[in-house]
Design a protein around this motif. Sequence first.
Motif, PDB file in Angstrom:
ATOM      1  N   ILE A   1       0.749  -1.123   0.102  1.00 46.49           N
ATOM      2  CA  ILE A   1       0.205  -0.168  -0.156  1.00 46.49           C
ATOM      3  C   ILE A   1       0.732   1.132  -0.114  1.00 46.49           C
ATOM      4  O   ILE A   1       0.492   2.244  -0.572  1.00 46.49           O
ATOM      5  CB  ILE A   1      -1.068   0.064   1.432  1.00 46.49           C
ATOM      6  CG1 ILE A   1      -2.025  -1.392   1.017  1.00 46.49           C
ATOM      7  CG2 ILE A   1      -1.605   1.499   1.387  1.00 46.49           C
ATOM      8  CD1 ILE A   1      -2.836  -1.277   2.324  1.00 46.49           C
ATOM      9  N   VAL A   2       1.995   1.422   0.895  1.00 45.73           N
ATOM     10  CA  VAL A   2       2.631   2.499   0.709  1.00 45.73           C
ATOM     11  C   VAL A   2       3.545   2.806  -0.425  1.00 45.73           C
ATOM     12  O   VAL A   2       3.508   3.956  -0.665  1.00 45.73           O
ATOM     13  CB  VAL A   2       3.538   2.221   2.268  1.00 45.73           C
ATOM     14  CG1 VAL A   2       4.700   3.338   2.068  1.00 45.73           C
ATOM     15  CG2 VAL A   2       3.079   2.308   3.546  1.00 45.73           C
ATOM     16  N   PHE A   3       4.159   1.671  -0.762  1.00 45.70           N
ATOM     17  CA  PHE A   3       5.092   1.736  -2.071  1.00 45.70           C
ATOM     18  C   PHE A   3       4.135   1.520  -3.174  1.00 45.70           C
ATOM     19  O   PHE A   3       5.035   1.325  -4.499  1.00 45.70           O
ATOM     20  CB  PHE A   3       6.163   0.824  -2.026  1.00 45.70           C
ATOM     21  CG  PHE A   3       7.105   1.147  -0.612  1.00 45.70           C
ATOM     22  CD1 PHE A   3       7.788   2.378  -0.806  1.00 45.70           C
ATOM     23  CD2 PHE A   3       7.038   0.495   0.281  1.00 45.70           C
ATOM     24  CE1 PHE A   3       8.516   2.587   0.572  1.00 45.70           C
ATOM     25  CE2 PHE A   3       7.924   0.798   1.606  1.00 45.70           C
ATOM     26  CZ  PHE A   3       8.642   1.994   1.580  1.00 45.70           C
ATOM     27  N   PHE A   4       2.888   1.457  -3.282  1.00 44.83           N
ATOM     28  CA  PHE A   4       2.078   1.076  -4.626  1.00 44.83           C
ATOM     29  C   PHE A   4       2.645   2.091  -5.613  1.00 44.83           C
ATOM     30  O   PHE A   4       2.727   1.797  -6.827  1.00 44.83           O
ATOM     31  CB  PHE A   4       0.790   1.255  -4.241  1.00 44.83           C
ATOM     32  CG  PHE A   4      -0.170   0.846  -5.377  1.00 44.83           C
ATOM     33  CD1 PHE A   4      -0.193  -0.700  -5.638  1.00 44.83           C
ATOM     34  CD2 PHE A   4      -0.871   1.550  -6.212  1.00 44.83           C
ATOM     35  CE1 PHE A   4      -1.016  -1.017  -6.784  1.00 44.83           C
ATOM     36  CE2 PHE A   4      -1.766   1.122  -7.231  1.00 44.83           C
ATOM     37  CZ  PHE A   4      -1.687  -0.310  -7.666  1.00 44.83           C
ATOM     38  N   PRO A   5       2.509   3.308  -5.455  1.00 40.90           N
ATOM     39  CA  PRO A   5       3.100   4.157  -6.641  1.00 40.90           C
ATOM     40  C   PRO A   5       4.619   3.870  -7.237  1.00 40.90           C
ATOM     41  O   PRO A   5       4.579   3.849  -8.442  1.00 40.90           O
ATOM     42  CB  PRO A   5       2.954   5.526  -6.010  1.00 40.90           C
ATOM     43  CG  PRO A   5       1.960   5.667  -4.955  1.00 40.90           C
ATOM     44  CD  PRO A   5       2.485   4.291  -4.398  1.00 40.90           C
ATOM     45  N   GLY A   6       5.401   3.577  -6.434  1.00 45.31           N
ATOM     46  CA  GLY A   6       6.666   3.323  -6.891  1.00 45.31           C
ATOM     47  C   GLY A   6       6.524   1.801  -7.540  1.00 45.31           C
ATOM     48  O   GLY A   6       7.174   1.717  -8.248  1.00 45.31           O
ATOM     49  N   LEU A   7       5.769   1.039  -7.033  1.00 49.76           N
ATOM     50  CA  LEU A   7       5.786  -0.189  -7.740  1.00 49.76           C
ATOM     51  C   LEU A   7       5.190  -0.342  -9.059  1.00 49.76           C
ATOM     52  O   LEU A   7       5.830  -1.011  -9.865  1.00 49.76           O
ATOM     53  CB  LEU A   7       4.953  -1.286  -6.766  1.00 49.76           C
ATOM     54  CG  LEU A   7       5.398  -1.566  -5.380  1.00 49.76           C
ATOM     55  CD1 LEU A   7       4.308  -2.399  -4.599  1.00 49.76           C
ATOM     56  CD2 LEU A   7       6.602  -2.394  -5.411  1.00 49.76           C
ATOM     57  N   ILE A   8       4.319   0.550  -9.123  1.00 52.96           N
ATOM     58  CA  ILE A   8       3.586   0.892 -10.636  1.00 52.96           C
ATOM     59  C   ILE A   8       4.547   1.554 -11.607  1.00 52.96           C
ATOM     60  O   ILE A   8       4.799   1.115 -12.688  1.00 52.96           O
ATOM     61  CB  ILE A   8       2.347   1.737 -10.425  1.00 52.96           C
ATOM     62  CG1 ILE A   8       1.170   0.836  -9.508  1.00 52.96           C
ATOM     63  CG2 ILE A   8       1.571   2.102 -11.509  1.00 52.96           C
ATOM     64  CD1 ILE A   8       0.794  -0.350 -10.201  1.00 52.96           C
ATOM     65  N   ALA A   9       5.215   2.357 -10.900  1.00 50.77           N
ATOM     66  CA  ALA A   9       6.407   3.033 -11.879  1.00 50.77           C
ATOM     67  C   ALA A   9       7.514   2.215 -12.348  1.00 50.77           C
ATOM     68  O   ALA A   9       7.938   2.021 -13.180  1.00 50.77           O
ATOM     69  CB  ALA A   9       6.932   4.188 -10.947  1.00 50.77           C
ATOM     70  N   CYS A  10       7.912   1.363 -11.303  1.00 54.80           N
ATOM     71  CA  CYS A  10       8.886   0.261 -11.589  1.00 54.80           C
ATOM     72  C   CYS A  10       8.470  -0.539 -12.862  1.00 54.80           C
ATOM     73  O   CYS A  10       9.255  -1.134 -13.527  1.00 54.80           O
ATOM     74  CB  CYS A  10       9.263  -0.484 -10.409  1.00 54.80           C
ATOM     75  SG  CYS A  10      10.379   0.358  -9.163  1.00 54.80           S
ATOM     76  N   ALA A  11       7.333  -1.270 -12.414  1.00 58.16           N
ATOM     77  CA  ALA A  11       6.525  -1.918 -13.528  1.00 58.16           C
ATOM     78  C   ALA A  11       6.474  -1.340 -14.798  1.00 58.16           C
ATOM     79  O   ALA A  11       6.801  -2.051 -15.802  1.00 58.16           O
ATOM     80  CB  ALA A  11       5.191  -2.343 -12.915  1.00 58.16           C
ATOM     81  N   ALA A  12       6.216  -0.083 -14.832  1.00 63.33           N
ATOM     82  CA  ALA A  12       6.118   0.646 -16.118  1.00 63.33           C
ATOM     83  C   ALA A  12       7.408   0.795 -16.769  1.00 63.33           C
ATOM     84  O   ALA A  12       7.597   0.607 -17.851  1.00 63.33           O
ATOM     85  CB  ALA A  12       5.371   1.868 -16.093  1.00 63.33           C
ATOM     86  N   ILE A  13       8.444   1.134 -15.953  1.00 63.83           N
ATOM     87  CA  ILE A  13       9.770   1.303 -16.553  1.00 63.83           C
ATOM     88  C   ILE A  13      10.264  -0.059 -16.936  1.00 63.83           C
ATOM     89  O   ILE A  13      11.010  -0.168 -18.133  1.00 63.83           O
ATOM     90  CB  ILE A  13      10.773   1.721 -15.389  1.00 63.83           C
ATOM     91  CG1 ILE A  13      10.130   3.174 -15.089  1.00 63.83           C
ATOM     92  CG2 ILE A  13      12.149   1.835 -15.966  1.00 63.83           C
ATOM     93  CD1 ILE A  13      10.974   3.797 -13.958  1.00 63.83           C
ATOM     94  N   ALA A  14       9.987  -1.146 -16.394  1.00 64.33           N
ATOM     95  CA  ALA A  14      10.484  -2.444 -16.753  1.00 64.33           C
ATOM     96  C   ALA A  14       9.875  -2.966 -18.231  1.00 64.33           C
ATOM     97  O   ALA A  14      10.536  -3.526 -18.839  1.00 64.33           O
ATOM     98  CB  ALA A  14      10.233  -3.518 -15.634  1.00 64.33           C
TER      99      ALA A  14
END
Length: 255
Positions: free
Chosen positions: A48-61
């Motif tokens: 929940i806390v890092f959800f925006p970062g996880l989405i960003a990492c997935a998009a970059i990947a």
Amino acid sequence: MLEFLSTPAGIAVMVIFIVIVVLLIIEVNYKFFMKVALDFLVGLIGTIVFFPGLIACAAIARKRTGEGLISKPYLGYKGKVVYLHEFAGMESHIKYCARLFDLLSGRISVVGVTPMNVEDGAFMDDAQLDRFNARPGIFSCLITWGSEDLTYEEMFALDAKYATKREMFFDLWILIRHAVGFCRGERGATYLGETVNCDFTAKLLERGQIHEADVQRAQECAEEAIENREKEKSFRKQRSSSLYNNNMDNPPGTH
């Protein structure tokens, strides 16, 4: 007594007492079910806390490689094949942030033993298999016991020791050690010894303890185990789909 408990000092004493009791209850049950529950809670909060970062990492990947997440097979709890996830094409430890999803699913723990390649399991003896009584961890328990000279055999013994121990306060100490090591810029090589440089199979081959034919057989066994795992997943998916379709054709209350 009641008058004292109504004072700020009394309230503080009561809060401390409750915290101590809760911690003791968690510690007593930690090995049995509280560790799994806390792993899930940490995974949920982290996601929940890092959800925006996880989405960003997935998009970059996905932009770099065409896929967001990749999964790799390892030997997990009880020696079963589990798939752990990474962000594709990411460098450093950022790619392992995807392990939060594995934490939620119960494949790994916050603190645990070192994930093992499937083919390496073919060369482990019965005594070394005790390490699989604990789940693989995002953070290694070896930071407290390891060294630059650590061998695979020593790692298996220490992992088995951790699997037997599994105490809450010990896990907290491990996390503190990892945090201190991160701040100091220390790497896993400082305590993982030879295990950080190559797989167990490659190390045995290098020592001359096994031959290429043994490696080939181990790879075949690993492929068979992974294939069986895939068949099991496929069966479950088909069974679930079949049950769903059957329920749709015959809803409750109909004859």
